[in-house]
Motif scaffolding. Structure first.
Motif, PDB file in Angstrom:
ATOM      1  N   HIS A 122      33.701   1.776 -64.638  1.00 41.69           N
ATOM      2  CA  HIS A 122      34.773   0.781 -64.602  1.00 41.69           C
ATOM      3  C   HIS A 122      35.714   1.028 -65.775  1.00 41.69           C
ATOM      4  O   HIS A 122      35.273   1.366 -66.883  1.00 41.69           O
ATOM      5  N   GLY A 123      36.986   0.903 -65.512  1.00 43.73           N
ATOM      6  CA  GLY A 123      37.995   1.012 -66.560  1.00 43.73           C
ATOM      7  C   GLY A 123      39.047  -0.051 -66.375  1.00 43.73           C
ATOM      8  O   GLY A 123      39.515  -0.279 -65.255  1.00 43.73           O
ATOM      9  N   GLY A 124      39.385  -0.737 -67.434  1.00 48.43           N
ATOM     10  CA  GLY A 124      40.361  -1.797 -67.317  1.00 48.43           C
ATOM     11  C   GLY A 124      41.131  -2.012 -68.596  1.00 48.43           C
ATOM     12  O   GLY A 124      40.826  -1.428 -69.644  1.00 48.43           O
ATOM     13  N   VAL A 125      42.140  -2.865 -68.476  1.00 50.99           N
ATOM     14  CA  VAL A 125      43.019  -3.170 -69.609  1.00 50.99           C
ATOM     15  C   VAL A 125      42.734  -4.584 -70.067  1.00 50.99           C
ATOM     16  O   VAL A 125      42.586  -5.500 -69.259  1.00 50.99           O
ATOM     17  N   GLY A 126      42.621  -4.768 -71.382  1.00 50.86           N
ATOM     18  CA  GLY A 126      42.413  -6.089 -71.943  1.00 50.86           C
ATOM     19  C   GLY A 126      41.108  -6.196 -72.697  1.00 50.86           C
ATOM     20  O   GLY A 126      40.349  -5.228 -72.828  1.00 50.86           O
ATOM     21  N   ALA A 127      40.857  -7.374 -73.230  1.00 52.40           N
ATOM     22  CA  ALA A 127      39.658  -7.611 -74.027  1.00 52.40           C
ATOM     23  C   ALA A 127      38.406  -7.490 -73.177  1.00 52.40           C
ATOM     24  O   ALA A 127      38.434  -7.650 -71.951  1.00 52.40           O
ATOM     25  N   ILE A 128      37.287  -7.199 -73.852  1.00 50.85           N
ATOM     26  CA  ILE A 128      36.000  -7.100 -73.169  1.00 50.85           C
ATOM     27  C   ILE A 128      35.557  -8.508 -72.782  1.00 50.85           C
ATOM     28  O   ILE A 128      35.451  -9.392 -73.636  1.00 50.85           O
ATOM     29  N   SER A 129      35.318  -8.702 -71.497  1.00 51.79           N
ATOM     30  CA  SER A 129      35.027 -10.033 -70.991  1.00 51.79           C
ATOM     31  C   SER A 129      33.560 -10.161 -70.610  1.00 51.79           C
ATOM     32  O   SER A 129      32.784  -9.199 -70.652  1.00 51.79           O
ATOM     33  N   GLU A 130      33.190 -11.366 -70.229  1.00 50.89           N
ATOM     34  CA  GLU A 130      31.812 -11.639 -69.828  1.00 50.89           C
ATOM     35  C   GLU A 130      31.431 -10.843 -68.588  1.00 50.89           C
ATOM     36  O   GLU A 130      30.302 -10.363 -68.460  1.00 50.89           O
ATOM     37  N   SER A 131      32.373 -10.680 -67.652  1.00 51.05           N
ATOM     38  CA  SER A 131      32.082  -9.912 -66.435  1.00 51.05           C
ATOM     39  C   SER A 131      31.801  -8.451 -66.756  1.00 51.05           C
ATOM     40  O   SER A 131      30.978  -7.804 -66.093  1.00 51.05           O
ATOM     41  N   ASP A 132      32.469  -7.908 -67.795  1.00 47.81           N
ATOM     42  CA  ASP A 132      32.179  -6.528 -68.202  1.00 47.81           C
ATOM     43  C   ASP A 132      30.746  -6.404 -68.716  1.00 47.81           C
ATOM     44  O   ASP A 132      30.040  -5.437 -68.406  1.00 47.81           O
ATOM     45  N   VAL A 133      30.304  -7.382 -69.479  1.00 52.62           N
ATOM     46  CA  VAL A 133      28.934  -7.357 -70.002  1.00 52.62           C
ATOM     47  C   VAL A 133      27.931  -7.487 -68.861  1.00 52.62           C
ATOM     48  O   VAL A 133      26.896  -6.802 -68.831  1.00 52.62           O
ATOM     49  N   MET A 134      28.231  -8.339 -67.896  1.00 51.94           N
ATOM     50  CA  MET A 134      27.329  -8.499 -66.752  1.00 51.94           C
ATOM     51  C   MET A 134      27.224  -7.210 -65.957  1.00 51.94           C
ATOM     52  O   MET A 134      26.136  -6.820 -65.508  1.00 51.94           O
ATOM     53  N   LEU A 135      28.360  -6.531 -65.763  1.00 49.80           N
ATOM     54  CA  LEU A 135      28.342  -5.253 -65.056  1.00 49.80           C
ATOM     55  C   LEU A 135      27.550  -4.202 -65.822  1.00 49.80           C
ATOM     56  O   LEU A 135      26.765  -3.434 -65.235  1.00 49.80           O
ATOM     57  N   ALA A 136      27.735  -4.155 -67.131  1.00 49.93           N
ATOM     58  CA  ALA A 136      27.002  -3.189 -67.948  1.00 49.93           C
ATOM     59  C   ALA A 136      25.503  -3.467 -67.905  1.00 49.93           C
ATOM     60  O   ALA A 136      24.687  -2.536 -67.847  1.00 49.93           O
ATOM     61  N   ASN A 137      25.119  -4.741 -67.929  1.00 44.61           N
ATOM     62  CA  ASN A 137      23.712  -5.090 -67.873  1.00 44.61           C
ATOM     63  C   ASN A 137      23.093  -4.703 -66.537  1.00 44.61           C
ATOM     64  O   ASN A 137      21.958  -4.213 -66.471  1.00 44.61           O
ATOM     65  N   ALA A 138      23.847  -4.905 -65.452  1.00 46.60           N
ATOM     66  CA  ALA A 138      23.323  -4.588 -64.119  1.00 46.60           C
ATOM     67  C   ALA A 138      23.228  -3.093 -63.875  1.00 46.60           C
ATOM     68  O   ALA A 138      22.340  -2.634 -63.152  1.00 46.60           O
ATOM     69  N   SER A 139      24.137  -2.326 -64.457  1.00 47.80           N
ATOM     70  CA  SER A 139      24.180  -0.888 -64.200  1.00 47.80           C
ATOM     71  C   SER A 139      23.644  -0.063 -65.359  1.00 47.80           C
ATOM     72  O   SER A 139      23.785   1.167 -65.351  1.00 47.80           O
ATOM     73  N   ASN A 140      23.075  -0.717 -66.363  1.00 48.28           N
ATOM     74  CA  ASN A 140      22.509  -0.016 -67.522  1.00 48.28           C
ATOM     75  C   ASN A 140      23.571   0.881 -68.174  1.00 48.28           C
ATOM     76  O   ASN A 140      23.366   2.078 -68.376  1.00 48.28           O
ATOM     77  N   ALA A 141      24.713   0.289 -68.482  1.00 46.05           N
ATOM     78  CA  ALA A 141      25.838   1.043 -69.043  1.00 46.05           C
ATOM     79  C   ALA A 141      26.114   0.562 -70.468  1.00 46.05           C
ATOM     80  O   ALA A 141      25.678  -0.518 -70.885  1.00 46.05           O
ATOM     81  N   ILE A 142      26.870   1.394 -71.190  1.00 48.32           N
ATOM     82  CA  ILE A 142      27.373   0.995 -72.503  1.00 48.32           C
ATOM     83  C   ILE A 142      28.864   0.725 -72.368  1.00 48.32           C
ATOM     84  O   ILE A 142      29.528   1.272 -71.476  1.00 48.32           O
ATOM     85  N   ILE A 143      29.375  -0.115 -73.246  1.00 42.90           N
ATOM     86  CA  ILE A 143      30.780  -0.496 -73.196  1.00 42.90           C
ATOM     87  C   ILE A 143      31.508   0.159 -74.355  1.00 42.90           C
ATOM     88  O   ILE A 143      31.071   0.043 -75.515  1.00 42.90           O
TER      89      ILE A 143
END
Length: 824
Positions: free
Chosen positions: A659-680
């Motif tokens: 995932h790539g996006g513009v703007g501050a790191i949001s709660e949905s980004d953290v949820m996606l990272a947690n579900a997909s075992n990703a780093i931000i």
């Protein structure tokens, strides 16, 4: 309604049914019966017949034919009063209305037939008509239809005599005293009934014809069942009689083509095979191939013209030369990192921008507008770092002139070469600015020499490339550089049509926390107005605020003018083309189609497997994935990070930017990272409080960077930690099998002598016989003089038992070794 029958007519005329039936035989070919209905024409014919039959020349003849009555003076009196009938019968005419019917009640047939008499004057010759009965001395009471009524009105001399109970009454027919309602009513009912009957007959005839046709078809079908061969033959004959017209788009499946040709799919596949094309029923063929096959099969092919939403709302027409007006040039500044591109722009604009950039490196495109002696020039500043290749290519495509900045002390560098290639691919004019001429180590001649190696021959050396030595620090030759830009622009004769819907390119886009999506647009043609509906890639919206490069609000922006706009529903991608449209509903529908197309392409990219990619797909199951979520301040930085991080993938580790996006790191980004075992990875952005709390709770790793080098280096280090470990064999020693024991309790035991090194209990054994490795196994037991041993050193004897391999022989060599993990 009731119909007028033959029996009714005969009864009213006082004749027999056969008389009327025989009379109608002369008029109609259809035989009549007593209950048969009488048509209008037939009724007129009967009336006309009886009128002519009983016609008299005058009253004298009428009274002469009449039987004498009880009062003998009556005929004479009748004759005398006949010429003055109109005068003397006036009183009688007044009494006539008291009778409801001229015909008295019938006591018996003879009395009725004898007492009823009538008189009617003809229409053409104004003669009196006396109607008499048949051989029974019956006199019919004749009453005409409505159309006969006018004839009675025009009769000036006609009278009617009748006797009732011995009394003689004279009735003046001119007084319209005759009761005609009966026949008038019957005539009305007869007319409407005949019309209804005629309609009913027509409907019955049509139903009968349809029934006959259906029965005929059913009879044909039931007669013999059509075989498949006969069906194909019939279809072939029908096709030969008429030319089949098929409509084909850019591509069509074999099955659809066969359906339009009214053929089986096997016939089309056979024809394709004859042309060397192996295609199944569900495979797609292009228009040219389909046209050849359809024409060969006897069909006429028409190209399907598909009118898309883009064709309806986006004006892609070419402008007439008479509508074009001169526009200012758009210049892109390109070159290697830290060669002074932004410093030259600073010198031109007399502003300081470099200090605000992280590490003194331009991180994203900036658009500026400069006025020189009344002439405007639009500048685009592109990054020189290797990570921003795509941004440089995008900047080159959107401009007319490229200013290539080369440091006089460094010369041509890798990103300089890349910039040259981008400018040539975009077919834009190149002006070389040799910067840092104020440094003692400056070597402009060396730079000119290097430029010739890449096809840029300076004007001083007989070429057509303008080279200007400048110094951003001392402002040396900055004015000459601007003059060169205007000279090249004048030679290119740049023009555009400001009087049309705006069209251009997205230079940059970002998501502002307070303002929402913000995009920097460069208008290339037309005029962009405040309030216009804009479609930019997969983003759509109405422009609410439009500002220039200085932050001032503007209402419109013409060709070659960069503006920053707000009002888009989402952040567009940098490099997307934008168009001003008129229909917002269709624009949103177009955006949804584009999004769906992107999803389909991504789905096909992951799901499509061919024989060529099957092996690599199977191998991919052994890969390790490093999932990364990239968030940045501008879209261009997201693209640059995505491309460079994915390039770090190797044969063992695959980097996925999920995932790539513009703007501050949001709660949905953290949820996606947690579900997909990703780093931000955050670039010039920070997480909000909620996102930081969730990341700490779910132990999601977040890394923030302001320099792109640091981000790439950290990810490289993470990849090295994920590499699969490598192993090597460490030799421990060798033992010789001198005797083999087979024990029921312990299996096969090799009495061995340690030749060199040692043999450990946890080591592995290679069994070598005649120089060939015949088995590899682990030690199941190691004993020294009936005692278990951890290891046996060189020069000692021991008993070795293997876990699996038992076919041991004297003279076999055991090579003891350990498997050791190591890293490069």
């Amino acid at each position: 309604m009731a119909k007028f029958k033959v029996s009714d007519l005969a009864k009213d005329f006082g004749v027999k049914n056969n008389t009327i039936i025989d009379l109608l035989k002369d008029f109609s070919d259809t035989p009549k019966k007593a209950n048969s209905s009488v048509e209008n024409e037939e009724l007129d014919f009967v009336f006309e017949h009886f009128t002519k039959t009983h016609e008299v020349k005058g009253f004298d003849e009428y009274f002469a034919r009449k039987k004498p009555e009880h009062k003998k003076e009556a005929p004479k009196a009748e004759e005398k009063t006949a010429p003055k009938a109109e005068e003397k019968t006036a009183p009688g005419a007044e009494k006539a209305p008291e009778k409801k019917n001229d015909r008295p009640e019938r006591r018996d047939d003879n009395r009725k037939q004898g007492n009823n008499q009538g008189n009617n004057q003809g229409n053409n010759n104004r003669k009196n008509e006396n109607n008499k009965g048949n051989n029974n001395n019956s006199q019919p009471n004749l009453n005409p239809f409505k159309k006969k009524e006018n004839k009675n009105k025009n009769n000036s001399d006609g009278v009617m005599q009748s006797r009732t109970k011995g009394e003689k009454k004279t009735v003046n027919t001119r007084a319209e005293e005759v009761d005609l309602d009966k026949y008038n009513e019957k005539y009305d009912r007869l007319s409407s009934a005949s019309i209804n009957e005629r309609d009913a007959d027509n409907r019955k005839q049509k139903l009968k014809q349809k029934s006959q046709q259906y029965n005929k078809k059913q009879g044909t079908r039931s007669h013999k069942k059509e075989t498949e061969q006969e069906r194909l033959k019939r279809i072939q004959e029908e096709r030969s009689k008429r030319t089949i017209v098929v409509t084909i788009g850019d591509e069509i499946t074999v099955g659809e083509l066969a359906s339009q040709l009214k053929l089986t799919a096997s016939e089309v596949i056979k024809k394709l095979f004859m042309y060397g094309i192996m295609a199944g029923i569900n495979e797609t063929i292009d228009f040219d191939t389909a046209e050849i096959v359809a024409t060969e099969l006897g069909a006429k092919v028409e190209k399907e013209v598909v009118v898309t939403i883009e064709d309806r709302i986006i004006d892609a027409s070419e402008d007439d030369d008479s509508l074009l007006e001169p526009r200012s040039p758009v210049v892109v500044v390109m070159g290697h990192v830290d060669h002074g591109k932004t410093s030259i722009l600073d010198a031109i604009r007399n502003t300081q921008v470099t200090a605000s950039e992280s590490g003194g490196i331009t991180q994203h495109i900036g658009a500026y507008r400069v006025n020189l002696d009344g002439n405007d020039i639009t500048f685009l500043d592109t990054p020189g770092h290797a990570a921003f290749t795509e941004m440089r290519a995008r900047g080159a495509k959107a401009t007319d002139i490229a200013v290539l900045v080369v440091a006089a002390d460094d010369g041509i560098m890798p990103q300089t070469i890349e910039a040259i290639n981008h400018a040539k691919a975009a077919e834009v004019s190149i002006i070389v600015a040799i910067n840092k001429m104020d440094k003692p180590a400056a070597q402009p001649d060396k730079v000119l020499q290097q430029l010739t190696e890449y096809g840029l021959v300076p004007e001083e050396w007989g070429g057509d490339t303008i080279c200007v030595p400048v110094s951003a620090k001392t402002h040396m030759n900055i004015d000459k550089l601007l003059e060169s830009i205007l000279l090249v622009a004048e030679m290119k004769e740049l023009k555009a049509n400001p009087n049309r819907a705006a069209k251009g390119v997205v230079i940059e886009a970002r998501l502002d926390k307070g303002k929402g999506p913000i995009a920097t647009l460069l208008v290339q043609n037309g005029t962009l107005n405040n309030g216009d509906i804009v479609v930019a890639g997969t983003a759509v919206g109405r422009i609410r605020v439009m500002t220039d490069y200085k932050g001032r609000r503007v209402k419109e922006a013409g060709p070659s003018v960069p503006v920053e706009v707000m009002g888009l529903a989402e952040v567009p991608n940098a490099g997307d083309m934008f168009d001003a449209v008129s229909d917002e509903k269709l624009a949103r529908e177009l955006v949804e189609q584009r999004k769906q197309k992107i999803k389909d392409e991504q789905f096909n990219a992951y799901k499509k497997v061919t024989l060529d990619t099957l092996f690599s797909t199977l191998e991919a199951g052994e890969l390790k994935d490093l999932n990364i979520i990239v968030k940045a301040d501008v879209q261009g930085s997201v693209e640059a990070l995505r491309q460079n991080l994915e390039k770090l993938s190797n044969n063992e580790v695959r980097v996925n930017v999920i995932h790539g996006g513009v703007g501050a790191i949001s709660e949905s980004d953290v949820m996606l990272a947690n579900a997909s075992n990703a780093i931000i990875v955050g670039f010039h952005v920070r997480p909000d409080a909620t996102a930081a709390a969730h990341a700490e709770r779910d132990q999601v790793e977040m890394r923030m960077y302001s320099i792109i080098y640091d981000c790439i280096e950290d990810v490289q280090a993470a990849i090295k930690g994920m590499l699969a470990p490598k192993f090597r064999d460490v030799e421990l020693g060798r033992a010789e099998v001198r005797r083999v024991f087979k024990l029921s309790s312990a299996g096969t035991i090799a009495g061995s002598y340690i030749l060199n090194g040692k043999v450990s209990r946890n080591c592995k054994i290679r069994v070598v016989r005649d120089g060939i490795v015949i088995a590899e196994d682990s030690i199941a037991s190691l004993k020294r003089e009936k005692d278990d041993a951890k290891e046996v050193m060189s020069g000692y004897e021991c008993g070795i038992g293997l876990e699996k391999y038992n076919d041991l022989k004297e003279g076999d060599i055991f090579e003891a070794y350990l498997v050791e993990e190591y890293r490069d």
